[in-house]
Design a protein around this motif. Structure first.
Motif, PDB file in Angstrom:
ATOM      1  N   GLY A  35       0.808  -1.203   0.000  1.00  0.00           N
ATOM      2  CA  GLY A  35       0.000   0.000   0.000  1.00  0.00           C
ATOM      3  C   GLY A  35       0.844   1.256   0.000  1.00  0.00           C
ATOM      4  N   TRP A  36       0.250   2.311  -0.463  1.00  0.00           N
ATOM      5  CA  TRP A  36       0.815   3.659  -0.345  1.00  0.00           C
ATOM      6  C   TRP A  36      -0.120   4.470   0.554  1.00  0.00           C
ATOM      7  N   PHE A  37       0.488   5.179   1.480  1.00  0.00           N
ATOM      8  CA  PHE A  37      -0.246   6.026   2.400  1.00  0.00           C
ATOM      9  C   PHE A  37       0.430   7.395   2.416  1.00  0.00           C
ATOM     10  N   ARG A  38      -0.280   8.385   2.904  1.00  0.00           N
ATOM     11  CA  ARG A  38       0.332   9.711   2.980  1.00  0.00           C
ATOM     12  C   ARG A  38      -0.109  10.426   4.255  1.00  0.00           C
ATOM     13  N   GLN A  39       0.719  11.360   4.654  1.00  0.00           N
ATOM     14  CA  GLN A  39       0.405  12.136   5.849  1.00  0.00           C
ATOM     15  C   GLN A  39       0.831  13.579   5.636  1.00  0.00           C
ATOM     16  N   ALA A  40      -0.142  14.460   5.710  1.00  0.00           N
ATOM     17  CA  ALA A  40       0.118  15.893   5.606  1.00  0.00           C
ATOM     18  C   ALA A  40       0.276  16.468   7.014  1.00  0.00           C
ATOM     19  N   PRO A  41       0.934  17.618   7.141  1.00  0.00           N
ATOM     20  CA  PRO A  41       1.131  18.211   8.467  1.00  0.00           C
ATOM     21  C   PRO A  41      -0.193  18.429   9.187  1.00  0.00           C
ATOM     22  N   GLY A  42      -0.237  17.970  10.422  1.00  0.00           N
ATOM     23  CA  GLY A  42      -1.429  18.153  11.235  1.00  0.00           C
ATOM     24  C   GLY A  42      -2.582  17.222  10.911  1.00  0.00           C
ATOM     25  N   LYS A  43      -2.354  16.278  10.005  1.00  0.00           N
ATOM     26  CA  LYS A  43      -3.423  15.356   9.621  1.00  0.00           C
ATOM     27  C   LYS A  43      -3.006  13.915   9.909  1.00  0.00           C
ATOM     28  N   GLU A  44      -3.992  13.044   9.976  1.00  0.00           N
ATOM     29  CA  GLU A  44      -3.717  11.633  10.172  1.00  0.00           C
ATOM     30  C   GLU A  44      -3.229  10.995   8.871  1.00  0.00           C
ATOM     31  N   TYR A  95       4.259   7.257   2.138  1.00  0.00           N
ATOM     32  CA  TYR A  95       4.879   6.060   2.692  1.00  0.00           C
ATOM     33  C   TYR A  95       4.440   4.817   1.939  1.00  0.00           C
ATOM     34  N   CYS A  96       5.395   3.958   1.684  1.00  0.00           N
ATOM     35  CA  CYS A  96       5.125   2.626   1.162  1.00  0.00           C
ATOM     36  C   CYS A  96       5.018   1.678   2.360  1.00  0.00           C
ATOM     37  N   ALA A  97       4.117   0.711   2.293  1.00  0.00           N
ATOM     38  CA  ALA A  97       3.943  -0.217   3.402  1.00  0.00           C
ATOM     39  C   ALA A  97       3.613  -1.610   2.890  1.00  0.00           C
ATOM     40  N   ALA A  98       3.964  -2.608   3.693  1.00  0.00           N
ATOM     41  CA  ALA A  98       3.737  -3.998   3.317  1.00  0.00           C
ATOM     42  C   ALA A  98       3.057  -4.761   4.446  1.00  0.00           C
ATOM     43  N   SER A  99       2.176  -5.666   4.045  1.00  0.00           N
ATOM     44  CA  SER A  99       1.540  -6.563   4.991  1.00  0.00           C
ATOM     45  C   SER A  99       1.817  -7.997   4.557  1.00  0.00           C
ATOM     46  N   THR A 100       2.223  -8.829   5.515  1.00  0.00           N
ATOM     47  CA  THR A 100       2.480 -10.233   5.199  1.00  0.00           C
ATOM     48  C   THR A 100       1.245 -11.102   5.382  1.00  0.00           C
ATOM     49  N   LEU A 101       0.114 -10.476   5.720  1.00  0.00           N
ATOM     50  CA  LEU A 101      -1.129 -11.246   5.828  1.00  0.00           C
ATOM     51  C   LEU A 101      -1.509 -11.755   4.445  1.00  0.00           C
ATOM     52  N   TYR A 102      -1.864 -13.001   4.404  1.00  0.00           N
ATOM     53  CA  TYR A 102      -2.236 -13.605   3.126  1.00  0.00           C
ATOM     54  C   TYR A 102      -3.716 -13.360   2.899  1.00  0.00           C
ATOM     55  N   SER A 103      -4.023 -12.449   1.966  1.00  0.00           N
ATOM     56  CA  SER A 103      -5.413 -12.097   1.732  1.00  0.00           C
ATOM     57  C   SER A 103      -5.657 -11.899   0.248  1.00  0.00           C
ATOM     58  N   ALA A 104      -6.711 -12.528  -0.246  1.00  0.00           N
ATOM     59  CA  ALA A 104      -7.079 -12.345  -1.653  1.00  0.00           C
ATOM     60  C   ALA A 104      -7.783 -11.010  -1.875  1.00  0.00           C
ATOM     61  N   SER A 105      -8.193 -10.388  -0.773  1.00  0.00           N
ATOM     62  CA  SER A 105      -8.864  -9.090  -0.859  1.00  0.00           C
ATOM     63  C   SER A 105      -7.884  -7.991  -0.455  1.00  0.00           C
ATOM     64  N   VAL A 106      -8.131  -6.783  -0.926  1.00  0.00           N
ATOM     65  CA  VAL A 106      -7.258  -5.679  -0.543  1.00  0.00           C
ATOM     66  C   VAL A 106      -7.352  -5.438   0.950  1.00  0.00           C
ATOM     67  N   ILE A 107      -6.256  -5.032   1.540  1.00  0.00           N
ATOM     68  CA  ILE A 107      -6.204  -4.724   2.966  1.00  0.00           C
ATOM     69  C   ILE A 107      -6.198  -3.220   3.126  1.00  0.00           C
ATOM     70  N   THR A 108      -7.270  -2.696   3.705  1.00  0.00           N
ATOM     71  CA  THR A 108      -7.394  -1.247   3.843  1.00  0.00           C
ATOM     72  C   THR A 108      -7.148  -0.775   5.273  1.00  0.00           C
ATOM     73  N   ASN A 109      -7.033  -1.715   6.205  1.00  0.00           N
ATOM     74  CA  ASN A 109      -6.771  -1.358   7.604  1.00  0.00           C
ATOM     75  C   ASN A 109      -5.288  -1.029   7.754  1.00  0.00           C
ATOM     76  N   ILE A 110      -4.995   0.227   8.028  1.00  0.00           N
ATOM     77  CA  ILE A 110      -3.602   0.674   8.093  1.00  0.00           C
ATOM     78  C   ILE A 110      -2.818  -0.077   9.167  1.00  0.00           C
ATOM     79  N   HIS A 111      -3.491  -0.516  10.204  1.00  0.00           N
ATOM     80  CA  HIS A 111      -2.820  -1.181  11.321  1.00  0.00           C
ATOM     81  C   HIS A 111      -2.335  -2.589  10.967  1.00  0.00           C
ATOM     82  N   LEU A 112      -2.790  -3.109   9.845  1.00  0.00           N
ATOM     83  CA  LEU A 112      -2.359  -4.440   9.409  1.00  0.00           C
ATOM     84  C   LEU A 112      -1.093  -4.387   8.571  1.00  0.00           C
ATOM     85  N   TYR A 113      -0.616  -3.178   8.313  1.00  0.00           N
ATOM     86  CA  TYR A 113       0.651  -3.010   7.598  1.00  0.00           C
ATOM     87  C   TYR A 113       1.758  -2.844   8.632  1.00  0.00           C
TER      88      TYR A 113
END
Length: 126
Positions: A35-44, A95-113
């Motif tokens: 996944g790719w995620f981003r964070q702007a100043p003062g934002k989540e 930010y680039c992020a990786a999850s080793t969870l084996y899932s055929a569906s996209v993983i959108t929960n940021i905490h799983l990366y």
């Protein structure tokens, strides 16, 4: 141990394009959800785009749909984020992020990366 090395980013004028790269070591991209995620100043930190290990399925944040594309290249063990029609509000650290969870569906929960790149600044001037 999964390690992520990011490249790309920088300063671009509104309406321009950039491509971010994330090269993976210690694992193969074909067995990771990325996944790719981003964070702007003062934002989540927010989701930009995610892709399954197979590369068959993707999902994007509402603000980038139709402008950004996430893709993976197994030969290069790299994930890309092509960003077109950039807007000043796209300015953030990406930010680039990786999850080793084996899932055929996209993983959108940021905490799983669990594995993250160092981040790269993207600045879009108006």
């Amino acid at each position: 141990q999964v390690q992520l090395v990011q490249s790309g980013g920088g300063l671009v004028q509104a309406g321009g394009s950039l491509r971010l790269s994330c090269t993976i070591s210690g694992h193969t991209v074909s067995s990771l959800s990325m996944g790719w995620f981003r964070q702007a100043p003062g934002k989540e930190r927010e989701i930009v785009g995610v892709i399954t290990y197979s590369g068959d399925s993707t999902r994007y944040g509402d603000s980038v749909k139709g402008r950004f594309t996430i893709s993976s290249d197994s030969a290069k063990n790299t994930v890309y984020l092509q960003m077109n029609t950039l807007k000043p509000e796209d300015t953030a650290v990406y930010y680039c992020a990786a999850s080793t969870l084996y899932s055929a569906s996209v993983i959108t929960n940021i905490h799983l990366y669990r594995h993250w790149g160092p981040g790269t600044q993207v600045t879009v001037s108006s």
